[in-house]
Enzyme design. Structure first.
Site, PDB file in Angstrom:
ATOM      1  CB  ALA A   1      30.778  33.455  42.645  1.00  0.00           C
ATOM      2  CG  PHE A   2      29.875  29.000  44.939  1.00  0.00           C
ATOM      3  CD1 PHE A   2      29.956  29.635  46.150  1.00  0.00           C
ATOM      4  CD2 PHE A   2      31.042  28.554  44.333  1.00  0.00           C
ATOM      5  CE1 PHE A   2      31.175  29.816  46.770  1.00  0.00           C
ATOM      6  CE2 PHE A   2      32.266  28.726  44.950  1.00  0.00           C
ATOM      7  CZ  PHE A   2      32.336  29.367  46.173  1.00  0.00           C
TER       8      PHE A   2
ATOM      9  CE  LYS B   1      36.097  28.337  36.686  1.00  0.00           C
ATOM     10  NZ  LYS B   1      35.457  27.501  37.751  1.00  0.00           N
TER      11      LYS B   1
ATOM     12  CB  SER C   1      37.487  35.552  46.928  1.00  0.00           C
ATOM     13  OG  SER C   1      38.579  34.952  46.265  1.00  0.00           O
TER      14      SER C   1
ATOM     15  N   GLY D   1      40.540  36.989  42.638  1.00  0.00           N
ATOM     16  CA  GLY D   1      40.435  38.040  41.629  1.00  0.00           C
ATOM     17  C   GLY D   1      41.766  38.710  41.355  1.00  0.00           C
TER      18      GLY D   1
ATOM     19  CD  GLU E   1      30.975  43.594  39.241  1.00  0.00           C
ATOM     20  OE1 GLU E   1      30.948  43.916  40.446  1.00  0.00           O
ATOM     21  OE2 GLU E   1      30.522  44.313  38.335  1.00  0.00           O
ATOM     22  CG  LEU E   2      37.295  41.246  42.635  1.00  0.00           C
ATOM     23  CD1 LEU E   2      38.742  41.679  42.779  1.00  0.00           C
ATOM     24  CD2 LEU E   2      37.200  39.847  42.052  1.00  0.00           C
TER      25      LEU E   2
ATOM     26  CB  CYS F   1      29.174  40.466  46.529  1.00  0.00           C
ATOM     27  SG  CYS F   1      27.987  40.831  45.245  1.00  0.00           S
ATOM     28  CB  THR F   2      25.172  43.745  47.997  1.00  0.00           C
ATOM     29  OG1 THR F   2      24.201  42.714  47.751  1.00  0.00           O
ATOM     30  CG2 THR F   2      25.776  44.206  46.674  1.00  0.00           C
TER      31      THR F   2
ATOM     32  CD  GLU G   1      33.387  39.895  51.284  1.00  0.00           C
ATOM     33  OE1 GLU G   1      32.294  39.892  50.691  1.00  0.00           O
ATOM     34  OE2 GLU G   1      34.480  39.790  50.695  1.00  0.00           O
TER      35      GLU G   1
END
Length: 556
Positions: free
Chosen positions: A196-197, A221, A278, A282, A299-300, A333-334, A430
Site C-alpha cells: 500500500a501507499f 506490485k 483495505s 483484502g 495485513e488489512l 494502519c495502527t 475506519e
C-alpha cells in the site's frame, strides 16, 4: 530514527493503506518541462536512478509497455515523474522468469542467502537519506518518517541475516524403535507482494527480506500512486543481485493497478500472496486466492483504541495520543482512531490534548521542523470532509480542527470529536484520515468490551498503573472476581498488538506484526512470522530392519 535532514526533498503522498486498487484514477500525462525531476531543487531524484520516464517492470531487465502514469506530490499536487506500467504479457513473462530464478536461489544455502540480504541492507543504508526523501516527496509523510521507513527495511535485513542460520524444525521423539521423526521446512517458491501507499518501502522490506532467506523469490506490485518509490527500491536491490551474478528476477517488480493485483491473486504459479491494504480489497484477494487453494498473508485495516484509566500517567497519555493520532496525518494502519477516557480524567485529557493539537507544526514534509504533512490524495480530503459531517450528524461535538486548510496540497486540520456513542456508525468506520473520536467510559468491563466490538483487531493500548488490570488486558491471570467480567468474551484485548503505557503505533520489527478478525490474521516481520513463507513437512525415517506401525497396530 531522527537523522538530520541534509537534502531538501519535497513531499508526499499517501492515500491510505486503504483505497481500492480499482478506484484509483490518474490525471493526464504531464509535460516533461513541468516535472519536478527536471527542476534544480529535485536533481537528487536522479541519484536513485530515476528519470522523466521510468520503466515499471523488472525481471532481470527493465521494461514497461502499459499505461503511462504520472506520480504527483501530495504537498503541492505537482507532477514528479512518469512510470510505464506492466502489460499482462509482461506480467506473465515476469512470473516465468521469477520461477526460473527460483531454481537457482532455492539451491543456495540459507546462510549464503542471508549474506545477499545483508548486502541489500548495506545498499539501502548508503541511500537512506535520498530514498527517505523520495518517500516524503511521493507519499507525503514527513522526512524523518520517510527515513525511518527505509530504516525498517534495513533493520529487517539485519534480523533476517541472523534468522538465515536459525530457521528449521525440531527432531521429535518417535514412539517406534529405530525411527527418526523430523520436521523439515522448505520455501514455498514465488511470493507475490502487494503493498500500500502509506508504507511504500517498509512493508515490502518486511516481506522481501524474510521471504528471501527462506529461499523464495519475490514479485512486487507496489501502490499505483507511489510507483517511483517501487522503481527506486528495486534498482537498489537489483544492483546487489547483479554484483553477485544472481538472476535479477529473484526480486521482480510489476507496476500496475487492479489488473495486475487480480492476476497475482488468481495465478496458481504464485505460491503465497502477501497483501497489505483495505479490508474491502483484502476480502476480494482472499476469495480469489482461496478459490485456487493458494496461500495468503493479509495485513488489512485497523480501528485502534487507546484506553486511559483513572490511575494513568497523563504525562505519558497526551504525547502518546498525539503521536498515534496525528502521526503520518492519520494514515497508518495502527493510527489511534478511538480514545477511551475514564470519566474522572476525560475533561482534563481533552483539554490538554486540544492544546497539544493546536501546537502541531503543519507544513512541507521536507522541512525538518514539520510534524504533520498532507493527506496522500484529493480523494482522501473528500473522505475527511464526509467523516466530519457524519460525526456531526451522529451527535459528535467538534472540539478541534474539522476544516480543509487553505494552502496548496492535500492538507486538512487534525481533528478531535467528543460526545459520540461508543457504537456510533462513524466510530466503527475506519476512515484513513486524522480524526480522533473521544469516548467516555465508567468501568473496565465497558472499556475492554468497547475495544473489542469493532470488526478489526490490529492494535490496542491501555494506560494504567494497576498490574492486575495489565494482566487482565493481556488475557492472563483472571481471579474469581473477574470471571463474570470475561465470561463468553475474549480475555482482554482481542487484537494482534496489545500494548501497555505506549501508543498503538510504532511497532518494533522483532515482534510479529499483524491483527485478527477483519485485519486478516497475517503476521509479518519478527518472531516466527518466517513460517508463513515456508511449507512444513513431517518426515519419518526408518533406519532399522523392522517395520513397527504407529499406535502398536499389527497388520500381519
Amino acid at each position: 530514527p531522527t537523522m538530520q535532514r541534509t537534502l531538501s526533498p519535497s513531499v508526499v503522498r499517501c492515500f491510505s493503506l486503504k483505497k481500492r486498487l480499482s478506484s484509483l484514477s490518474f490525471r493526464p500525462v504531464a509535460a516533461m518541462s513541468t516535472l519536478l525531476i527536471n527542476q534544480p531543487k529535485y536533481t537528487w531524484l536522479k541519484e536513485l536512478g530515476l528519470s522523466e520516464d521510468n520503466g515499471g517492470v523488472f525481471n532481470g531487465t527493465w521494461g514497461g509497455k502499459g499505461e503511462v502514469v504520472t506520480s504527483y506530490c501530495p504537498a503541492n499536487n505537482e507532477p514528479i515523474a512518469r512510470v510505464r506500467q506492466a502489460t499482462m504479457a509482461e506480467y506473465e513473462e515476469t512470473v516465468q522468469k521469477a520461477r526460473e530464478a527460483w531454481k537457482v536461489w532455492a539451491d543456495i544455502p540459507a546462510p549464503k542467502r542471508g549474506e545477499i540480504v545483508r548486502q541489500i541492507g548495506d545498499a539501502l543504508r548508503k541511500k537512506i537519506k535520498v530514498l527517505g526523501s523520495l518517500v516524503s516527496l511521493e507519499m507525503g509523510k514527513i522526512y524523518v518518517e520517510g527515513v525511518g521507513e527505509v530504516q525498517e527495511y534495513v533493520d529487517v535485513c539485519d534480523y533476517a541475516v541472523g534468522l538465515s542460520r536459525m530457521i528449521g524444525g525440531p527432531v521429535l521423539p518417535s514412539e517406534r524403535p529405530g525411527h527418526a521423526l523430523i520436521e523439515q521446512w522448505n520455501p514455498v517458491g514465488l511470493v507475490g507482494i502487494i503493498t500500500a501507499f502509506n508504507f511504500p518501502v517498509a512493508v515490502y522490506g518486511w516481506n522481501n527480506a524474510i521471504a528471501l532467506i527462506c529461499g523464495n523469490v519475490c514479485l512486487w506490485k507496489g501502490a499505483p500512486t507511489t510507483p517511483l518509490t517501487s522503481v527506486a527500491v528495486t534498482k537498489i536491490v537489483a544492483e546487489v543481485l547483479e554484483q553477485n551474478n544472481l538472476p535479477g528476477a529473484i526480486c521482480s517488480m510489476t507496476c500496475g493497478g487492479a489488473d495486475i493485483g487480480s492476476a497475482i491473486a488468481k495465478d496458481k504459479q504464485v505460491d503465497l500472496v502477501s497483501f497489505t491494504g483495505s479490508t474491502h480489497v483484502g476480502k476480494q484477494v482472499a476469495l480469489m486466492v482461496q478459490e485456487r487453494f493458494g496461500r495468503q498473508l493479509l495485513e488489512l485495516g485497523g480501528n485502534n483504541a487507546i484506553i486511559v484509566f483513572e490511575d494513568a500517567d497523563l504525562n505519558l497519555v497526551v504525547p502518546s495520543a498525539l503521536f498515534a493520532s496525528v502521526g503520518t496525518a492519520g494514515q497508518r494502519c495502527t493510527t489511534t482512531r478511538r480514545l477511551m477516557l475514564h470519566e474522572s480524567v476525560h475533561d482534563e485529557v481533552v483539554e490538554r490534548l486540544v492544546k497539544a493539537y493546536k501546537q502541531v507544526r503543519i507544513g512541507d514534509p521536507w522541512d525538518p521542523s514539520t510534524l504533520y504533512g498532507p493527506l496522500h490524495t484529493k480523494q482522501a480530503v473528500q473522505q475527511y470532509l464526509n467523516a466530519v459531517e457524519q460525526a456531526k450528524q451522529q451527535g459528535g461535538t467538534l472540539v478541534c480542527g474539522g476544516k480543509v486548510m487553505d494552502r496548496p496540497g492535500n492538507y486538512v486540520e487534525p481533528t478531535i470529536f467528543t460526545g459520540l456513542a461508543h457504537d456510533a456508525p462513524i466510530v466503527h468506520t475506519e476512515t484513513f484520515v486524522p480524526i480522533l473520536y473521544v469516548i467516555k467510559f465508567k468501568t473496565e468491563e465497558e472499556a475492554f468490551t468497547w475495544n473489542n466490538e469493532v470488526k478489526q483487531g490490529l492494535s490496542s493500548s491501555i494506560f494504567t498503573k494497576d498490574m492486575g488490570r495489565v494482566f487482565r488486558w493481556l488475557g492472563l491471570g483472571l481471579g474469581d472476581s473477574d470471571r463474570d467480567l470475561f465470561l463468553h468474551r475474549p480475555k482482554g484485548s482481542d487484537c494482534g498488538i496489545v500494548n501497555v503505557n505506549i501508543p498503538t503505533s510504532g511497532a518494533e520489527i522483532g515482534g510479529a506484526f499483524g491483527g485478527e478478525k477483519h485485519t486478516g490474521g497475517g503476521r509479518e516481520s519478527g518472531s516466527d512470522s518466517w513460517k508463513q513463507y515456508m511449507r512444513r513437512s513431517t518426515c519419518t525415517i526408518n533406519y532399522s530392519k523392522d517395520l513397527p506401525l504407529a499406535q502398536g497396530i499389527k497388520f500381519e
